[in-house]
Write a protein that holds these residues in place. Sequence first.
Motif, PDB file in Angstrom:
ATOM      1  N   TRP A 147       0.827  -1.193   0.000  1.00 45.91           N
ATOM      2  CA  TRP A 147       0.000   0.000   0.000  1.00 45.91           C
ATOM      3  C   TRP A 147       0.873   1.260   0.000  1.00 45.91           C
ATOM      4  CZ3 TRP A 147      -4.419   1.510  -1.511  1.00 45.91           C
ATOM      5  CH2 TRP A 147      -4.995   2.689  -1.055  1.00 45.91           C
ATOM      6  N   THR A 148       1.956   1.221   0.748  1.00 47.97           N
ATOM      7  CA  THR A 148       2.872   2.362   0.762  1.00 47.97           C
ATOM      8  C   THR A 148       3.558   2.507  -0.586  1.00 47.97           C
ATOM      9  OG1 THR A 148       3.247   1.974   3.118  1.00 47.97           O
ATOM     10  CG2 THR A 148       4.759   3.472   2.009  1.00 47.97           C
ATOM     11  N   ASP A 149       3.871   1.386  -1.247  1.00 49.91           N
ATOM     12  CA  ASP A 149       4.421   1.437  -2.605  1.00 49.91           C
ATOM     13  C   ASP A 149       3.492   2.220  -3.519  1.00 49.91           C
ATOM     14  OD1 ASP A 149       6.926  -0.106  -2.878  1.00 49.91           O
ATOM     15  OD2 ASP A 149       5.738  -1.767  -2.121  1.00 49.91           O
ATOM     16  N   LEU A 150       2.208   1.912  -3.414  1.00 52.24           N
ATOM     17  CA  LEU A 150       1.223   2.542  -4.291  1.00 52.24           C
ATOM     18  C   LEU A 150       1.098   4.032  -3.990  1.00 52.24           C
ATOM     19  CD1 LEU A 150      -0.719   1.798  -6.542  1.00 52.24           C
ATOM     20  CD2 LEU A 150      -2.480   1.385  -4.826  1.00 52.24           C
ATOM     21  N   LEU A 151       1.017   4.369  -2.706  1.00 54.27           N
ATOM     22  CA  LEU A 151       0.899   5.779  -2.326  1.00 54.27           C
ATOM     23  C   LEU A 151       2.128   6.574  -2.765  1.00 54.27           C
ATOM     24  CD1 LEU A 151      -0.584   5.456   1.284  1.00 54.27           C
ATOM     25  CD2 LEU A 151      -1.756   6.315  -0.753  1.00 54.27           C
ATOM     26  N   SER A 152       3.301   6.038  -2.492  1.00 54.60           N
ATOM     27  CA  SER A 152       4.528   6.739  -2.857  1.00 54.60           C
ATOM     28  C   SER A 152       4.681   6.822  -4.366  1.00 54.60           C
ATOM     29  CB  SER A 152       5.737   6.034  -2.231  1.00 54.60           C
ATOM     30  OG  SER A 152       6.913   6.774  -2.450  1.00 54.60           O
ATOM     31  N   GLY A 153       4.316   5.736  -5.064  1.00 58.06           N
ATOM     32  CA  GLY A 153       4.417   5.718  -6.518  1.00 58.06           C
ATOM     33  C   GLY A 153       3.580   6.793  -7.177  1.00 58.06           C
ATOM     34  N   PHE A 154       2.461   7.163  -6.520  1.00 55.44           N
ATOM     35  CA  PHE A 154       1.620   8.241  -7.016  1.00 55.44           C
ATOM     36  C   PHE A 154       1.911   9.564  -6.311  1.00 55.44           C
ATOM     37  CE2 PHE A 154      -0.813   4.863  -8.977  1.00 55.44           C
ATOM     38  CZ  PHE A 154      -1.235   5.462 -10.155  1.00 55.44           C
ATOM     39  N   GLU A 155       3.035   9.595  -5.570  1.00 51.25           N
ATOM     40  CA  GLU A 155       3.543  10.800  -4.932  1.00 51.25           C
ATOM     41  C   GLU A 155       2.609  11.346  -3.859  1.00 51.25           C
ATOM     42  OE1 GLU A 155       4.785  13.557  -7.963  1.00 51.25           O
ATOM     43  OE2 GLU A 155       6.201  12.134  -8.844  1.00 51.25           O
ATOM     44  N   PHE A 156       1.889  10.445  -3.173  1.00 48.99           N
ATOM     45  CA  PHE A 156       1.049  10.837  -2.058  1.00 48.99           C
ATOM     46  C   PHE A 156       1.824  10.702  -0.747  1.00 48.99           C
ATOM     47  CE2 PHE A 156      -2.569   9.231  -4.865  1.00 48.99           C
ATOM     48  CZ  PHE A 156      -2.923  10.518  -5.278  1.00 48.99           C
ATOM     49  N   ASN A 157       1.468  11.520   0.224  1.00 47.13           N
ATOM     50  CA  ASN A 157       2.063  11.397   1.542  1.00 47.13           C
ATOM     51  C   ASN A 157       1.688  10.050   2.145  1.00 47.13           C
ATOM     52  OD1 ASN A 157       3.549  12.169   3.781  1.00 47.13           O
ATOM     53  ND2 ASN A 157       1.896  13.355   4.700  1.00 47.13           N
ATOM     54  N   ASN A 158       2.529   9.508   3.017  1.00 49.36           N
ATOM     55  CA  ASN A 158       2.262   8.196   3.586  1.00 49.36           C
ATOM     56  C   ASN A 158       2.928   8.083   4.956  1.00 49.36           C
ATOM     57  OD1 ASN A 158       5.103   6.908   3.082  1.00 49.36           O
ATOM     58  ND2 ASN A 158       4.502   7.749   1.080  1.00 49.36           N
ATOM     59  N   LYS A 159       2.605   7.009   5.674  1.00 44.43           N
ATOM     60  CA  LYS A 159       3.076   6.856   7.042  1.00 44.43           C
ATOM     61  C   LYS A 159       4.576   6.570   7.126  1.00 44.43           C
ATOM     62  CE  LYS A 159      -1.370   5.446   8.934  1.00 44.43           C
ATOM     63  NZ  LYS A 159      -2.143   4.372   9.628  1.00 44.43           N
ATOM     64  N   TYR A 160       5.135   5.988   6.100  1.00 42.35           N
ATOM     65  CA  TYR A 160       6.587   5.772   6.084  1.00 42.35           C
ATOM     66  C   TYR A 160       7.291   7.128   6.136  1.00 42.35           C
ATOM     67  CZ  TYR A 160      10.890   3.138   4.822  1.00 42.35           C
ATOM     68  OH  TYR A 160      12.133   2.548   4.825  1.00 42.35           O
ATOM     69  N   VAL A 161       6.865   8.066   5.299  1.00 45.93           N
ATOM     70  CA  VAL A 161       7.448   9.407   5.283  1.00 45.93           C
ATOM     71  C   VAL A 161       7.234  10.093   6.624  1.00 45.93           C
ATOM     72  CG1 VAL A 161       7.340  11.699   4.239  1.00 45.93           C
ATOM     73  CG2 VAL A 161       7.241   9.677   2.777  1.00 45.93           C
ATOM     74  N   LYS A 162       6.044   9.954   7.194  1.00 44.17           N
ATOM     75  CA  LYS A 162       5.752  10.587   8.483  1.00 44.17           C
ATOM     76  C   LYS A 162       6.670  10.044   9.577  1.00 44.17           C
ATOM     77  CE  LYS A 162       0.873  11.578   7.530  1.00 44.17           C
ATOM     78  NZ  LYS A 162      -0.534  11.303   7.897  1.00 44.17           N
ATOM     79  N   ASN A 163       6.919   8.738   9.567  1.00 43.71           N
ATOM     80  CA  ASN A 163       7.816   8.148  10.560  1.00 43.71           C
ATOM     81  C   ASN A 163       9.251   8.626  10.373  1.00 43.71           C
ATOM     82  OD1 ASN A 163       6.150   6.472  12.242  1.00 43.71           O
ATOM     83  ND2 ASN A 163       5.890   5.092  10.504  1.00 43.71           N
ATOM     84  N   ILE A 164       9.680   8.759   9.120  1.00 45.01           N
ATOM     85  CA  ILE A 164      11.039   9.249   8.847  1.00 45.01           C
ATOM     86  C   ILE A 164      11.189  10.674   9.377  1.00 45.01           C
ATOM     87  CG2 ILE A 164      12.718   9.829   7.049  1.00 45.01           C
ATOM     88  CD1 ILE A 164      11.264   7.634   5.325  1.00 45.01           C
ATOM     89  N   LYS A 165      10.185  11.507   9.153  1.00 47.65           N
ATOM     90  CA  LYS A 165      10.218  12.883   9.648  1.00 47.65           C
ATOM     91  C   LYS A 165      10.340  12.904  11.166  1.00 47.65           C
ATOM     92  CE  LYS A 165       7.392  15.923   7.890  1.00 47.65           C
ATOM     93  NZ  LYS A 165       6.162  16.569   7.367  1.00 47.65           N
ATOM     94  N   LYS A 166       9.589  12.031  11.821  1.00 47.69           N
ATOM     95  CA  LYS A 166       9.630  11.964  13.285  1.00 47.69           C
ATOM     96  C   LYS A 166      11.010  11.520  13.770  1.00 47.69           C
ATOM     97  CE  LYS A 166       7.555   9.391  17.142  1.00 47.69           C
ATOM     98  NZ  LYS A 166       7.431  10.535  18.070  1.00 47.69           N
ATOM     99  N   VAL A 167      11.549  10.467  13.147  1.00 49.00           N
ATOM    100  CA  VAL A 167      12.867   9.949  13.542  1.00 49.00           C
ATOM    101  C   VAL A 167      13.950  11.007  13.320  1.00 49.00           C
ATOM    102  CG1 VAL A 167      14.664   8.289  12.910  1.00 49.00           C
ATOM    103  CG2 VAL A 167      12.313   7.517  13.227  1.00 49.00           C
ATOM    104  N   MET A 168      13.896  11.684  12.204  1.00 51.23           N
ATOM    105  CA  MET A 168      14.904  12.699  11.916  1.00 51.23           C
ATOM    106  C   MET A 168      14.821  13.857  12.907  1.00 51.23           C
ATOM    107  SD  MET A 168      15.014  12.886   7.729  1.00 51.23           S
ATOM    108  CE  MET A 168      16.215  14.226   7.785  1.00 51.23           C
ATOM    109  N   SER A 169      13.614  14.324  13.176  1.00 52.25           N
ATOM    110  CA  SER A 169      13.461  15.471  14.075  1.00 52.25           C
ATOM    111  C   SER A 169      13.925  15.147  15.487  1.00 52.25           C
ATOM    112  CB  SER A 169      12.007  15.942  14.099  1.00 52.25           C
ATOM    113  OG  SER A 169      11.156  14.944  14.660  1.00 52.25           O
ATOM    114  N   GLU A 170      13.826  13.872  15.884  1.00 50.60           N
ATOM    115  CA  GLU A 170      14.201  13.477  17.237  1.00 50.60           C
ATOM    116  C   GLU A 170      15.676  13.103  17.360  1.00 50.60           C
ATOM    117  OE1 GLU A 170      11.572  10.292  18.234  1.00 50.60           O
ATOM    118  OE2 GLU A 170       9.863  11.622  18.642  1.00 50.60           O
ATOM    119  N   ASN A 171      16.347  12.860  16.230  1.00 53.04           N
ATOM    120  CA  ASN A 171      17.708  12.329  16.298  1.00 53.04           C
ATOM    121  C   ASN A 171      18.748  13.085  15.481  1.00 53.04           C
ATOM    122  OD1 ASN A 171      17.333   9.567  17.829  1.00 53.04           O
ATOM    123  ND2 ASN A 171      15.641   9.691  16.362  1.00 53.04           N
ATOM    124  N   ILE A 172      18.325  14.044  14.677  1.00 48.00           N
ATOM    125  CA  ILE A 172      19.268  14.837  13.888  1.00 48.00           C
ATOM    126  C   ILE A 172      19.055  16.310  14.216  1.00 48.00           C
ATOM    127  CG2 ILE A 172      20.059  15.453  11.580  1.00 48.00           C
ATOM    128  CD1 ILE A 172      19.071  12.806  10.556  1.00 48.00           C
TER     129      ILE A 172
END
Length: 313
Positions: A147-172
């Motif tokens: 499902w994330t493949d499909l969302l990302s493939g159509f350039e929609f926001n998704n929970k994988y991106v949201k988690n990456i943003k959270k991890v980066m903001s907390e650790n970088i």
Amino acid sequence: MKRFKRVVAISMALAMVLGSTAFAKATEGTQVMDADIASADAGENVTVEAISELAALASTDSTDTRKQQMATAARDVISGETITYNNSAQLSRLVQLGYTDAQNDGPISITKGVLNYNNWLGQSKDVYVVCLSGTDTSAENQTTGWWTDLLSGFEFNNKYVKNIKKVMSENIPAGSDVIVTGHSLGGMVAQQVVSDSTLKDNYNFLNTVTFGSPLINGFKREGTVKRLGDTSDVVPYLSVSTFLNVFWQTLGLNKEDGGYSVLDMQFHAHNESYNRTDVWGAYDVTGTKNGSKTLTLDFATTQFYHSPVTVTE
């Protein structure tokens, strides 16, 4: 037009699911590294025996080429040493440690390092390297499914991106220079990350290197983006940009021939190829062919992070 989009969506989903199934089957029984990498991630001491076991695995005459490649990268992480990477194939192996056949704490990892320009000025920059693995149906409660493949493939926001943003903001730390790299789905969300307005305000994205990933958010990405794709790998064409930006999708792909047959292309070309120095060794750590940049990585800082289905703020 709507019918056309539905057909494209179904085709993309089927291709990604088939790829995920092949990956899951091909990686069964490769859990030998789990406990050791989990220990390293937790900050515990890792025994010499564990490192020796991985070194032996990397040098054995095994028919599982990818297992040997992964063992080499795992040995680097477990060592906790500072090691210089010279090419994209080494970076790809580090990215693929995010899959569950290596450890259960991925698919996101962050490592501190130094980007060396190797020019006459002696230029270098402290950087954070963010690695993102791709579709992994073996991962439980992770946002790495079709499902994330499909969302990302159509350039929609998704929970994988949201988690990456959270991890980066907390650790970088804000204002840091960042290099983002990903395989398959990981390469798609990597391009979404360097296109995110909030992240672009907080970080300086220097380079993005993707392995076996299609073009995503072509007009929004910050920094230099290099997409690497084996000539037998079809995944780099599975996004909406194949139909909307066909020339950019094709001409923006740096292609090399790993010598795979039609029967091998689904798993081997899409997974093994990018770890091979004989195929991608001429590409430096920024994905530039015949480039000179290297990455000196401090593996004592490497941490893996989950990407849960439920995103907490």
